[in-house]
Write a protein that holds these residues in place. Structure first.
Motif, PDB file in Angstrom:
ATOM      1  N   ALA A   1       0.827  -1.203   0.000  1.00  0.00           N
ATOM      2  CA  ALA A   1       0.000   0.000   0.000  1.00  0.00           C
ATOM      3  C   ALA A   1       0.867   1.260   0.000  1.00  0.00           C
ATOM      4  N   PRO A   2       0.436   2.286  -0.694  1.00  0.00           N
ATOM      5  CA  PRO A   2       1.172   3.547  -0.664  1.00  0.00           C
ATOM      6  C   PRO A   2       1.177   4.141   0.753  1.00  0.00           C
ATOM      7  N   ALA A   3       2.233   4.854   1.063  1.00  0.00           N
ATOM      8  CA  ALA A   3       2.341   5.495   2.382  1.00  0.00           C
ATOM      9  C   ALA A   3       1.155   6.411   2.636  1.00  0.00           C
ATOM     10  N   ALA A   4       0.680   7.096   1.606  1.00  0.00           N
ATOM     11  CA  ALA A   4      -0.453   8.010   1.773  1.00  0.00           C
ATOM     12  C   ALA A   4      -1.721   7.275   2.206  1.00  0.00           C
ATOM     13  N   GLU A   5      -1.867   6.032   1.786  1.00  0.00           N
ATOM     14  CA  GLU A   5      -3.036   5.254   2.201  1.00  0.00           C
ATOM     15  C   GLU A   5      -2.966   4.929   3.692  1.00  0.00           C
ATOM     16  N   ILE A   6      -1.797   4.543   4.175  1.00  0.00           N
ATOM     17  CA  ILE A   6      -1.633   4.258   5.600  1.00  0.00           C
ATOM     18  C   ILE A   6      -1.878   5.531   6.412  1.00  0.00           C
ATOM     19  N   TYR A   7      -1.309   6.634   5.953  1.00  0.00           N
ATOM     20  CA  TYR A   7      -1.519   7.931   6.589  1.00  0.00           C
ATOM     21  C   TYR A   7      -3.014   8.252   6.670  1.00  0.00           C
ATOM     22  N   GLY A   8      -3.732   8.025   5.574  1.00  0.00           N
ATOM     23  CA  GLY A   8      -5.167   8.303   5.539  1.00  0.00           C
ATOM     24  C   GLY A   8      -5.958   7.446   6.508  1.00  0.00           C
ATOM     25  N   VAL A   9      -5.597   6.195   6.631  1.00  0.00           N
ATOM     26  CA  VAL A   9      -6.289   5.302   7.563  1.00  0.00           C
ATOM     27  C   VAL A   9      -6.038   5.740   9.003  1.00  0.00           C
ATOM     28  N   ILE A  10      -4.820   6.159   9.312  1.00  0.00           N
ATOM     29  CA  ILE A  10      -4.543   6.650  10.670  1.00  0.00           C
ATOM     30  C   ILE A  10      -5.456   7.836  10.979  1.00  0.00           C
ATOM     31  N   GLY A  11      -5.586   8.742  10.036  1.00  0.00           N
ATOM     32  CA  GLY A  11      -6.398   9.933  10.271  1.00  0.00           C
ATOM     33  C   GLY A  11      -7.888   9.696  10.218  1.00  0.00           C
ATOM     34  N   ASN A  12      -8.358   8.889   9.259  1.00  0.00           N
ATOM     35  CA  ASN A  12      -9.791   8.734   9.023  1.00  0.00           C
ATOM     36  C   ASN A  12     -10.391   7.449   9.566  1.00  0.00           C
ATOM     37  N   GLY A  13      -9.546   6.475   9.867  1.00  0.00           N
ATOM     38  CA  GLY A  13     -10.035   5.185  10.341  1.00  0.00           C
ATOM     39  C   GLY A  13     -10.458   4.289   9.201  1.00  0.00           C
ATOM     40  N   ARG A  14     -10.755   3.040   9.567  1.00  0.00           N
ATOM     41  CA  ARG A  14     -11.248   2.047   8.612  1.00  0.00           C
ATOM     42  C   ARG A  14     -11.819   0.892   9.416  1.00  0.00           C
ATOM     43  N   ARG A  15     -12.950   0.399   8.987  1.00  0.00           N
ATOM     44  CA  ARG A  15     -13.650  -0.685   9.675  1.00  0.00           C
ATOM     45  C   ARG A  15     -13.801  -0.341  11.160  1.00  0.00           C
ATOM     46  N   ALA A  16     -13.260  -1.157  12.047  1.00  0.00           N
ATOM     47  CA  ALA A  16     -13.435  -0.930  13.483  1.00  0.00           C
ATOM     48  C   ALA A  16     -12.497   0.144  14.036  1.00  0.00           C
ATOM     49  N   MET A  17     -11.515   0.564  13.238  1.00  0.00           N
ATOM     50  CA  MET A  17     -10.555   1.560  13.719  1.00  0.00           C
ATOM     51  C   MET A  17     -11.143   2.955  13.615  1.00  0.00           C
ATOM     52  N   PHE A  18     -11.032   3.671  14.712  1.00  0.00           N
ATOM     53  CA  PHE A  18     -11.496   5.052  14.749  1.00  0.00           C
ATOM     54  C   PHE A  18     -10.478   5.959  14.083  1.00  0.00           C
TER      55      PHE A  18
END
Length: 126
Positions: free
Chosen positions: A65-82
């Motif tokens: 995955a691109p670094a920007a995708e990981i960054y986005g998930v940290i900020g916006n969450g995904r599935r059960a992650m806030f």
């Protein structure tokens, strides 16, 4: 009175320094370890107590995955992650991404592939 909005995005760092990875390790320990565990495989103490399973940060799809995708998930969450954008400033999110990349490289590393000095230090700890 003006204040800094922690959710405001900052550009991706152009270089990865030891200081950035160290900051990422410290921030990962605070914000990510409870769910993802120290090894990043998703078995943190919160998961062990019944929270939905956390993603394995060392799995091949996330390695690609691109670094920007990981960054986005940290900020916006995904599935059960806030989403953590309000709690983790943008620069620290990038530091966490740098640390996650280092963590990915460290998992399942082949000892024979290490430089001789590092291999000798590792052997000395056994």
């Amino acid at each position: 009175m003006p204040r800094v909005d922690p959710a405001r995005e900052a550009p991706q760092p152009q270089t990865i320094s030891r200081d950035l990875i160290d900051r990422g390790r410290e921030r990962y320990g605070v914000f990510c370890t409870p769910c993802h565990g120290q090894d990043g495989r998703g078995g943190g103490m919160i998961v062990a107590r019944g929270f939905p399973p956390a993603g394995d940060l060392t799995a091949e799809p996330l390695r690609r995955a691109p670094a920007a995708e990981i960054y986005g998930v940290i900020g916006n969450g995904r599935r059960a992650m806030f989403g953590m954008a309000q709690m983790i400033p943008s620069a620290d999110r990038w530091a966490i991404v740098a640390y996650v990349r280092a963590l990915q490289l460290s998992q399942d590393a082949v000892v024979a592939g290490l430089p001789p000095d590092d291999r000798a230090r590792l052997e000395a700890t056994r």
